[in-house]
Design a protein around this motif. Structure first.
Motif, PDB file in Angstrom:
ATOM      1  N   ARG A   1      -2.942 -16.614 -17.227  1.00 24.17           N
ATOM      2  CA  ARG A   1      -2.512 -15.637 -16.472  1.00 24.17           C
ATOM      3  C   ARG A   1      -2.914 -14.177 -17.369  1.00 24.17           C
ATOM      4  O   ARG A   1      -3.002 -13.028 -16.909  1.00 24.17           O
ATOM      5  N   ALA A   2      -2.944 -14.265 -18.687  1.00 29.10           N
ATOM      6  CA  ALA A   2      -3.304 -12.959 -19.482  1.00 29.10           C
ATOM      7  C   ALA A   2      -4.927 -12.708 -19.376  1.00 29.10           C
ATOM      8  O   ALA A   2      -5.402 -11.959 -19.906  1.00 29.10           O
TER       9      ALA A   2
ATOM     10  N   GLY B   1     -14.521 -19.626 -24.732  1.00 25.06           N
ATOM     11  CA  GLY B   1     -15.534 -18.804 -25.491  1.00 25.06           C
ATOM     12  C   GLY B   1     -14.776 -17.595 -26.041  1.00 25.06           C
ATOM     13  O   GLY B   1     -15.378 -17.196 -27.066  1.00 25.06           O
ATOM     14  N   ASP B   2     -13.797 -17.087 -25.467  1.00 23.64           N
ATOM     15  CA  ASP B   2     -13.200 -16.109 -26.344  1.00 23.64           C
ATOM     16  C   ASP B   2     -12.832 -16.582 -27.790  1.00 23.64           C
ATOM     17  O   ASP B   2     -12.320 -17.446 -27.802  1.00 23.64           O
ATOM     18  N   ARG B   3     -12.696 -15.567 -28.515  1.00 26.42           N
ATOM     19  CA  ARG B   3     -12.488 -15.870 -29.992  1.00 26.42           C
ATOM     20  C   ARG B   3     -11.206 -15.029 -29.903  1.00 26.42           C
ATOM     21  O   ARG B   3     -10.963 -13.820 -30.214  1.00 26.42           O
ATOM     22  N   LEU B   4     -10.059 -15.856 -30.496  1.00 28.76           N
ATOM     23  CA  LEU B   4      -8.580 -15.306 -30.882  1.00 28.76           C
ATOM     24  C   LEU B   4      -8.817 -14.662 -32.248  1.00 28.76           C
ATOM     25  O   LEU B   4      -8.897 -15.372 -33.275  1.00 28.76           O
ATOM     26  N   LEU B   5      -8.441 -13.195 -32.401  1.00 25.30           N
ATOM     27  CA  LEU B   5      -8.474 -12.864 -33.682  1.00 25.30           C
ATOM     28  C   LEU B   5      -7.250 -12.514 -34.354  1.00 25.30           C
ATOM     29  O   LEU B   5      -6.865 -12.549 -35.296  1.00 25.30           O
TER      30      LEU B   5
ATOM     31  N   VAL C   1       3.852 -12.251 -26.406  1.00 26.19           N
ATOM     32  CA  VAL C   1       3.021 -11.843 -27.541  1.00 26.19           C
ATOM     33  C   VAL C   1       1.818 -11.005 -27.232  1.00 26.19           C
ATOM     34  O   VAL C   1       1.364 -10.792 -26.075  1.00 26.19           O
ATOM     35  N   LYS C   2       1.234 -10.211 -28.088  1.00 27.57           N
ATOM     36  CA  LYS C   2      -0.082  -9.584 -28.006  1.00 27.57           C
ATOM     37  C   LYS C   2      -1.293 -10.308 -28.757  1.00 27.57           C
ATOM     38  O   LYS C   2      -0.889 -10.766 -29.877  1.00 27.57           O
TER      39      LYS C   2
ATOM     40  N   HIS D   1     -14.143  -6.069 -28.554  1.00 33.26           N
ATOM     41  CA  HIS D   1     -12.595  -6.500 -28.706  1.00 33.26           C
ATOM     42  C   HIS D   1     -11.775  -5.904 -27.689  1.00 33.26           C
ATOM     43  O   HIS D   1     -11.932  -4.870 -27.052  1.00 33.26           O
ATOM     44  N   GLN D   2     -10.643  -6.674 -27.336  1.00 28.52           N
ATOM     45  CA  GLN D   2      -9.636  -6.186 -26.303  1.00 28.52           C
ATOM     46  C   GLN D   2      -8.313  -6.968 -26.334  1.00 28.52           C
ATOM     47  O   GLN D   2      -8.120  -8.161 -27.121  1.00 28.52           O
TER      48      GLN D   2
END
Length: 660
Positions: A376-377, A382-386, A412-413, A422-423
């Protein structure tokens, strides 16, 4: 020594219990005579809780002079597994005082001194005795002394005395990792027996005499995994609403002192907290960076049930090029200083899919669960969570720990890197799912670098020197130590197994899914015994030392009788096992469901059928009441061996245990 026993004999009573349960779980409990010790002249007697676990309807106490008196249970000490009884003294001579023994000072107890275990079971007129030494003090997290005298139901509840006739302690079955009234009973007459120091009992006797049940005191912290005897006690998560959370202790804090006593390891922390009861206050000193925090916390008897929060992603598993360990298994303290220093810089250089390089912080998304908070977010594979709520994400293990410190429904953010941009996205966490995805994306790149230090692969025999049986393992011939592997412990049903048939079955599964398979053999093919749990753990440790095993994917699978043993193994090895699969069997009826823990996750996979025993459904309900995620596989009308598709679902369940 007989003279010494006669000195204590007037304080040792024989207890006869009548009625109650015949079995506790799979343990047959008798209703024969047992032993107690007079601790107060007005009729109070202490005994082992094991002697009353069957909840007898009636209790009769025989004093040393032959007087028989009815008794009632006054209170329980659930920390030290004791029961306080009260006999009616109305019929006794008003001038008669029940003889109370002298407690041996704890400070004078020493390893190697003589110790005599006394019971009054076989003959009401003559105590039975067993001679040994004190083999250790401050055992079972500070609650007991250990002796090599023969300890069994024949003297549980009786005194362990010194050569002056002073009481060292009251004999009980105990086991460091377990907390039930029957824990440790399998060690009877083994040379490992325990006694609760009488000094400790006398300190709380007035509370027990008032009818107050006593419980172990809980602080509510989960510590970072590691060597419990060497690594410092660093909080991985404070249980929501626990005394630790209320006191403001957080993940990353290092506990340095308890009540003024320094603690340097998880083991030392347990030794300081172990003797304490719920309701007692402790002063905790914790280190947070350069700050020293002093916090007071009141221990409680039961923590609120913990529910694992879930973001909704499966992480990619990184491949290392510079050694056998992945970033998931490298503690921060072990990383090169330059690597740690450059973590933030590297974060800006990360691109999805660039895994087959030096270690990089962050977690690459392998798959997003449908209709999850992550989906939903707008998070995609493939996204890398930082970053999570501003905290840097080092790897998938740490991501699990960060989420474990939160609660379901909490917003959470998440900062992500997608194609170099980055986003930040927002999500509201949910709970761990029970369904298994029908398809899974590859967990890592297909071609790891060549491995120049390959350990043994294929069929491997594992022998533990002190164990009567051995174990069989299969390590894929495709094994590469740059790739982390799951560990499957398979516990056979009654009758044993045919090694070649099983290996033929598991070989393609292991090679296709990065799994190592371990099959311990029971000493008797017809059954498993609790005493074999230690042997199984040692066989697991043997593989852990030699292969690159993923700590998030260690599971135990048991069929029929092996399933009951699987539940027990998982319950007693929470530091290691992350999943238990019980096929065609119910959870043992007397077994307490494992408590949910923020760091030591446990998921359950089990089979059901329309005509299965009602105990199967009852066991699933108890597991779900404890908020453990339970995946049910319905076999239709009756239970039967798993089909190929059902095996595939079980393997996919193992493959998803590192979800966050």
């Amino acid at each position: 020594m007989k003279a010494v026993v006669q000195r204590i004999a007037p304080s040792v009573v024989r207890i006869e219990t009548l009625g109650g349960l015949e079995t506790i779980g799979n343990l047959l409990v008798g209703t024969g005579p047992t032993t107690g010790l007079i601790v107060s002249s007005d009729g109070y007697i202490i005994s082992s809780a094991f002697n009353f676990v069957q909840q007898p309807a009636q209790m009769l106490v025989d004093l040393a002079d032959g007087t028989r008196l009815p008794a009632q249970v006054v209170a329980h000490d659930h920390s030290r597994m004791l029961v306080l009884l009260k006999v009616s003294t109305a019929g006794l001579d008003a001038k008669k005082q029940l003889p109370v023994p002298v407690a041996a000072p704890g400070a004078e107890m020493s390893v190697g001194q003589w110790a005599i275990a006394v019971g009054r079971t076989f003959d009401a007129n003559q105590p039975n005795m067993s001679v040994g030494i004190i083999s250790a003090v401050n055992r079972v997290w500070g609650r007991a002394i250990q002796t090599d005298a023969k300890i069994s139901p024949a003297n549980y509840g009786g005194p362990l005395i010194d050569l002056q006739g002073h009481v060292l302690g009251v004999l009980v079955p105990m086991s460091p990792p377990e907390t039930s009234e029957v824990a440790g009973v399998e060690w009877y007459d083994s040379g490992i027996g325990f006694a609760v120091p009488l000094e400790q009992i006398n300190r709380v006797l007035d509370r027990l005499k008032k009818g107050e049940d006593l419980n172990p005191g809980l602080l509510g912290v989960s510590l970072k995994p590691g060597d419990p005897y060497a690594d410092p006690p660093i909080i991985a998560a404070s249980h929501p609403k626990s005394p630790a959370a209320v006191a403001g202790l957080k993940a990353g804090d290092r506990i340095a002192e308890i009540n003024g006593v320094k603690v340097n390891s998880a083991s030392e922390l347990r030794h300081q907290l172990g003797p304490l009861y719920a309701g007692e206050k402790v002063m905790v000193v914790a280190l947070r960076g350069d700050d020293r925090l002093e916090r007071s916390a009141e221990l409680i008897a039961k923590l609120p049930i913990y529910i694992h929060p879930f973001l909704g992603i499966l992480p990619c598993r990184e491949i290392k090029s510079d050694g056998p360990k992945t970033s998931d298994t490298i503690a921060d303290k072990d990383k090169p200083a330059a690597e740690k220093k450059n973590d933030d810089k590297k974060t800006n250089d990360i691109s999805a899919g660039n895994q087959n390089t030096a270690w990089q912080p962050g977690v690459v998304v392998r798959q997003v669960y449908a209709d999850s908070p992550a989906a939903r977010a707008g998070i995609v594979p493939g996204d890398r969570l930082l970053l999570l709520n501003g905290e840097a994400i080092r790897d998938r293990m740490q991501l699990q720990e960060l989420i474990a410190g939160l609660e379901p429904l909490q917003p959470v953010k998440v900062e992500i890197n997608r194609d170099g941009h980055h986003q930040t996205v927002e999500a509201k966490l949910t709970t761990l799912p029970e369904d298994v995805p029908e398809k899974l994306a590859p967990s890592h790149e297909p071609n790891p670098l060549p491995d120049s230090n390959l350990p043994a692969t294929g069929k491997i025999e594992i022998k533990i020197p002190e164990a009567p049986s051995n174990a069989l393992a299969y390590v894929p011939t495709t094994y590469n130590s740059h790739v982390t592997h799951g560990l499957v412990v398979w516990l056979h049903p009654a009758g044993g197994f045919k090694a070649d048939e099983l290996i033929a079955k598991w070989k393609p599964i292991c090679e296709a899914n990065d799994l190592i398979w371990l099959a311990p053999k029971s000493a008797e093919a017809a059954r498993w015994q609790r005493t074999e749990l230690e042997f199984i753990r040692k066989a697991m440790d043997d593989l852990l030392q030699k292969y690159n095993i993923d700590r998030t994917r260690i599971v135990v699978i048991g069929e029929e009788a092996g399933g009951g043993m699987a539940y027990l193994l998982a319950s007693l090895n929470r530091d290691l096992i992350r999943g238990v699969a019980a096929l065609n069997v119910a959870m043992p009826p007397g077994m307490r469901p494992p408590e949910n823990d923020p760091v030591q996750r446990l998921a359950v996979f089990t089979t059901t059928a329309k005509k299965a025993s009602p105990a199967v459904a009852a066991g699933i309900k108890r597991l779900r009441d404890a908020k453990l995620p339970v995946t049910e596989l319905n076999e239709g009308e009756t239970t039967r061996p798993l089909t190929a598709d059902q095996w595939a679902e079980l393997v996919r369940w193992i493959d998803t245990l590192d979800r966050s």
